[in-house]
Design an enzyme around this catalytic site. Sequence first.
Site, PDB file in Angstrom:
ATOM      1  N   GLY A  81       0.804  -1.328  -0.010  1.00 43.42           N
ATOM      2  CA  GLY A  81      -0.076  -0.043   0.039  1.00 43.42           C
ATOM      3  C   GLY A  81       0.935   1.165   0.053  1.00 43.42           C
ATOM      4  O   GLY A  81       0.516   2.156  -0.703  1.00 43.42           O
ATOM      5  N   CYS A  82       1.843   1.335   0.717  1.00 47.43           N
ATOM      6  CA  CYS A  82       2.850   2.546   0.905  1.00 47.43           C
ATOM      7  C   CYS A  82       3.766   2.765  -0.246  1.00 47.43           C
ATOM      8  O   CYS A  82       3.887   3.735  -0.781  1.00 47.43           O
ATOM      9  CB  CYS A  82       3.684   2.228   2.011  1.00 47.43           C
ATOM     10  SG  CYS A  82       2.897   2.004   3.728  1.00 47.43           S
ATOM     11  N   THR A  83       3.890   1.580  -1.009  1.00 53.95           N
ATOM     12  CA  THR A  83       4.688   1.877  -2.083  1.00 53.95           C
ATOM     13  C   THR A  83       3.569   2.321  -3.218  1.00 53.95           C
ATOM     14  O   THR A  83       3.962   3.018  -4.014  1.00 53.95           O
ATOM     15  CB  THR A  83       4.991   0.289  -2.791  1.00 53.95           C
ATOM     16  OG1 THR A  83       5.892  -0.342  -1.739  1.00 53.95           O
ATOM     17  CG2 THR A  83       5.873   0.587  -4.147  1.00 53.95           C
TER      18      THR A  83
END
Lengths: 167, 196
Positions: free
Chosen positions: B87-89
């Site tokens: 998700g952060c990527t």
Amino acid sequence: MRGWIIIALTTALLVGSAPDLAAQESGIAVGTRAPVVAVNDLDGKPVDLGQYIGKRPVFLEFWATWCEQCEALLPRLRAAQAAYGSQVEFFGVNVTVNQSPERVRKYLQEHEPGFRPLYDDQGTSIRAFQVPATSYVVILDRTGKVAYTGSGGSQEFDGVLRKVIRN
Amino acid sequence: MRSSTLTLLVAMLVAGGVAPAAVAQNSSGTVRAILQSGPDVGQRAPDFSLPWANRDGVGPIESPYQLASDRGKTVVVAFYPRDFTKGCTAQMRTFAEQYDSLFGPDVVLVAISTDSVETHGRFAKSLGLPYRLLSDPEQRVSKQYASKDPEGYNRRTVYVVGPDGRVKFRNMKFNALDPKDYSELRQAVRNSTRES
């Protein structure tokens, strides 16, 4: 006595709110009834998933062209469609973040994932299924209940598909 | 008895790092709580100073990023759970690749997680991130901004701080894959820059 009830209630609220905060990345719960939503296709035409959900098994993958895990999952996805495509509806819901319909069309031509592509530019299904990441797969049984969720390029969903077809 | 109960109640809420905004009960009797804190829209954004890294490496230890140093500009402060996660990527890559459309050249973006500056440096380099990743391992800042989750990571939240240092917009449950959340952020940034 009344005071302790207030304290107990407050504690329950604080503890009870924590899973929501922690679960913001976790996705829809297995066993719950799937939300019925309409999602646009690549031409911007809405596709009502209610035509399929609750009527026959449904496979949804939330994906993007930039998602390496989605690409890693492609061989398993193609194999599943070859085996169960006549009994399960396979949808590939593009998350549309950092995407364009043209980019998606090009990818589909080059990679031929086989699923029916959707383009969720309104985020309707992403919110409804609480999609935490690309490569997120949701499998629904024929009653519309969530039978499986998972993500990553090495997911095993063959057994679940056999089960939702059988039951 | 009543006053001691209330005192205890308040103490528990403060210890939990939250302030009750509303407590509601629906018709089925299920109690729902909306517990939020952190600076709300219109309030002054608490200043902070944190070490950072970007795609070029770790920033000088003697020059941490300080929010107040960008007074006069619109600053987007994004809290996120962890480097190198899916998700952060997706979120950080989207911020980078859509920077001009989402933020524009005059807007400062900083993203904060609990990762070390060394990890931030590797993450930023792997994605070519043109903006700073700030390291807040003790979650001192994320707590101030109600972005600390109970498991020791940051929640995914986004604040837009206007040129006057006040919060113009916040999304306390930013979804890295929801196009609507990016649209709302884009609009909030535009509104903030228009005010300046």
